[in-house]
Design a protein around this motif. Sequence first.
Motif, PDB file in Angstrom:
ATOM      1  N   SER A  41       0.822  -1.181   0.218  1.00 12.46           N
ATOM      2  CA  SER A  41       0.126   0.824   0.028  1.00 12.46           C
ATOM      3  C   SER A  41       1.107   1.515   0.120  1.00 12.46           C
ATOM      4  N   SER A  42       2.006   1.476  -0.475  1.00 14.19           N
ATOM      5  CA  SER A  42       2.736   2.234  -0.305  1.00 14.19           C
ATOM      6  C   SER A  42       2.625   3.324  -1.401  1.00 14.19           C
ATOM      7  N   SER A  43       2.899   4.668  -1.386  1.00 15.70           N
ATOM      8  CA  SER A  43       2.833   5.405  -2.051  1.00 15.70           C
ATOM      9  C   SER A  43       3.854   5.188  -3.300  1.00 15.70           C
ATOM     10  N   THR A  44       3.614   6.689  -4.305  1.00  8.87           N
ATOM     11  CA  THR A  44       4.689   5.933  -5.289  1.00  8.87           C
ATOM     12  C   THR A  44       6.022   6.513  -5.007  1.00  8.87           C
ATOM     13  N   GLN A  45       7.361   6.402  -5.421  1.00  5.09           N
ATOM     14  CA  GLN A  45       8.398   6.339  -5.434  1.00  5.09           C
ATOM     15  C   GLN A  45       9.127   6.920  -5.938  1.00  5.09           C
ATOM     16  N   GLU A  46      10.042   7.838  -6.737  1.00  2.75           N
ATOM     17  CA  GLU A  46      11.126   8.392  -7.457  1.00  2.75           C
ATOM     18  C   GLU A  46      12.456   8.159  -6.766  1.00  2.75           C
ATOM     19  N   ALA A  47      12.844   7.755  -7.840  1.00  7.08           N
ATOM     20  CA  ALA A  47      14.166   7.813  -7.637  1.00  7.08           C
ATOM     21  C   ALA A  47      14.869   8.926  -7.966  1.00  7.08           C
ATOM     22  N   LYS A  57      18.542  14.586 -11.558  1.00  9.70           N
ATOM     23  CA  LYS A  57      17.577  14.083 -12.604  1.00  9.70           C
ATOM     24  C   LYS A  57      16.654  13.247 -11.445  1.00  9.70           C
ATOM     25  N   THR A  58      15.342  13.265 -11.593  1.00 14.18           N
ATOM     26  CA  THR A  58      14.265  12.701 -11.105  1.00 14.18           C
ATOM     27  C   THR A  58      13.859  11.568 -12.448  1.00 14.18           C
ATOM     28  N   PHE A  59      13.740  10.791 -11.165  1.00 10.26           N
ATOM     29  CA  PHE A  59      13.033   9.018 -11.790  1.00 10.26           C
ATOM     30  C   PHE A  59      11.753   9.337 -11.550  1.00 10.26           C
ATOM     31  N   ASP A  60      10.526   8.695 -11.980  1.00  9.98           N
ATOM     32  CA  ASP A  60       9.315   8.486 -11.789  1.00  9.98           C
ATOM     33  C   ASP A  60       9.351   6.986 -11.835  1.00  9.98           C
ATOM     34  N   LEU A  61       9.167   6.025 -10.597  1.00  7.60           N
ATOM     35  CA  LEU A  61       9.174   4.539 -10.556  1.00  7.60           C
ATOM     36  C   LEU A  61       7.892   4.531 -10.767  1.00  7.60           C
ATOM     37  N   SER A  62       6.831   4.936 -10.427  1.00  8.99           N
ATOM     38  CA  SER A  62       5.513   4.581 -10.124  1.00  8.99           C
ATOM     39  C   SER A  62       4.880   3.694 -11.119  1.00  8.99           C
ATOM     40  N   ASP A  63       4.843   4.238 -12.060  1.00  6.77           N
ATOM     41  CA  ASP A  63       5.006   3.720 -14.140  1.00  6.77           C
ATOM     42  C   ASP A  63       6.143   2.560 -14.359  1.00  6.77           C
ATOM     43  N   LYS A  64       5.160   1.383 -14.054  1.00  4.72           N
ATOM     44  CA  LYS A  64       5.755   0.437 -14.105  1.00  4.72           C
ATOM     45  C   LYS A  64       5.593  -0.569 -15.461  1.00  4.72           C
ATOM     46  N   SER A  65       4.845   0.175 -16.246  1.00  5.63           N
ATOM     47  CA  SER A  65       5.211  -0.090 -17.262  1.00  5.63           C
ATOM     48  C   SER A  65       6.528   0.682 -18.564  1.00  5.63           C
ATOM     49  N   GLN A  66       6.830   1.643 -18.076  1.00  7.09           N
ATOM     50  CA  GLN A  66       7.934   2.651 -18.604  1.00  7.09           C
ATOM     51  C   GLN A  66       9.118   1.920 -18.170  1.00  7.09           C
ATOM     52  N   THR A  67       9.637   2.246 -19.010  1.00  6.78           N
ATOM     53  CA  THR A  67      11.061   1.341 -19.078  1.00  6.78           C
ATOM     54  C   THR A  67      12.103   2.259 -20.898  1.00  6.78           C
ATOM     55  N   LYS A  85      13.147   0.214 -15.346  1.00  6.81           N
ATOM     56  CA  LYS A  85      12.340  -0.567 -16.133  1.00  6.81           C
ATOM     57  C   LYS A  85      11.306  -1.504 -14.411  1.00  6.81           C
ATOM     58  N   ASP A  86       9.885  -1.718 -15.150  1.00  9.19           N
ATOM     59  CA  ASP A  86       9.709  -2.290 -13.426  1.00  9.19           C
ATOM     60  C   ASP A  86       9.344  -1.790 -12.698  1.00  9.19           C
ATOM     61  N   GLY A  87       9.655   0.176 -12.749  1.00 16.78           N
ATOM     62  CA  GLY A  87       9.371   0.571 -11.537  1.00 16.78           C
ATOM     63  C   GLY A  87      10.305  -0.091 -10.467  1.00 16.78           C
ATOM     64  N   ARG A  88      11.586   0.051 -11.515  1.00 21.99           N
ATOM     65  CA  ARG A  88      12.668  -0.468 -10.915  1.00 21.99           C
ATOM     66  C   ARG A  88      14.141   0.669 -11.090  1.00 21.99           C
ATOM     67  N   ILE A  89      15.330   0.640 -10.344  1.00 22.61           N
ATOM     68  CA  ILE A  89      16.100   1.521 -11.860  1.00 22.61           C
ATOM     69  C   ILE A  89      17.743   0.643 -10.916  1.00 22.61           C
ATOM     70  N   ARG A  90      18.314   0.863 -11.741  1.00 21.24           N
ATOM     71  CA  ARG A  90      19.503   0.425 -11.873  1.00 21.24           C
ATOM     72  C   ARG A  90      20.911   1.385 -12.458  1.00 21.24           C
ATOM     73  N   ILE A  91      22.040   0.625 -12.242  1.00 25.21           N
ATOM     74  CA  ILE A  91      23.314   1.132 -13.008  1.00 25.21           C
ATOM     75  C   ILE A  91      23.548  -0.347 -14.076  1.00 25.21           C
ATOM     76  N   LYS A  92      23.010  -0.158 -15.338  1.00 30.70           N
ATOM     77  CA  LYS A  92      23.660  -0.323 -16.012  1.00 30.70           C
ATOM     78  C   LYS A  92      24.831  -1.345 -16.572  1.00 30.70           C
ATOM     79  N   GLU A  93      25.548  -0.112 -17.420  1.00 29.02           N
ATOM     80  CA  GLU A  93      27.344  -0.153 -17.542  1.00 29.02           C
ATOM     81  C   GLU A  93      27.311   1.426 -16.877  1.00 29.02           C
ATOM     82  N   ALA A  94      28.811   1.194 -16.881  1.00 30.32           N
ATOM     83  CA  ALA A  94      29.716   2.527 -16.397  1.00 30.32           C
ATOM     84  C   ALA A  94      31.204   2.170 -17.498  1.00 30.32           C
ATOM     85  N   ASP A  95      32.171   3.474 -16.342  1.00 27.65           N
ATOM     86  CA  ASP A  95      33.224   2.467 -17.028  1.00 27.65           C
ATOM     87  C   ASP A  95      34.291   3.131 -16.245  1.00 27.65           C
ATOM     88  N   CYS A  96      33.556   2.913 -14.548  1.00 26.14           N
ATOM     89  CA  CYS A  96      34.835   2.692 -13.574  1.00 26.14           C
ATOM     90  C   CYS A  96      35.053   1.633 -13.372  1.00 26.14           C
TER      91      CYS A  96
END
Length: 138
Positions: A41-47, A57-67, A85-96
């Motif tokens: 029952s948690s409210s919308t989340q943002e990253a 930047k702010t990413f809206d994670l409440s829309d689970k269909s957004q990729t 993707k699917d209301g989740r966020i990650r770092i896919k690639e980095a050059d560190c």
Amino acid sequence: MLKLKDLAKNSLLRPWDGLIILLLVLLSFAPVVVFSLNRASSSTQEAVLSVDGEEIKTFDLSDKSQTYTYRYEEKDGDYNLIEVKDGRIRIKEADCGDQICVRRGWIDQSGETIVCLPHKLLIEIKSSDGGEPGSVIY
């Protein structure tokens, strides 16, 4: 051989002890139920993406269909590829060099973070209702 009656007589357990132990075991799972209901029952989340303490930047994670992917690039060419993707966020690639931020994987709960120390980059999930991370809403 001991019979069942002899075993019951010599036992330190009383007749209701088994029921009390079973009840206590079931009650030990009550926090799991309460927190899973709260999570559902948690409210919308943002990253929030911030670099060196400055919000970028702010990413809206409440829309689970957004990729989509977002590429953050510094002036010196260092980059982080961020995937939502699917209301989740990650770092896919980095050059560190250490790739700890990439190995961190997906995050989707309020208060979770991904940190890339070489790039001074932080992604933190915040609840848009203003509650503290991990707080219980009744």
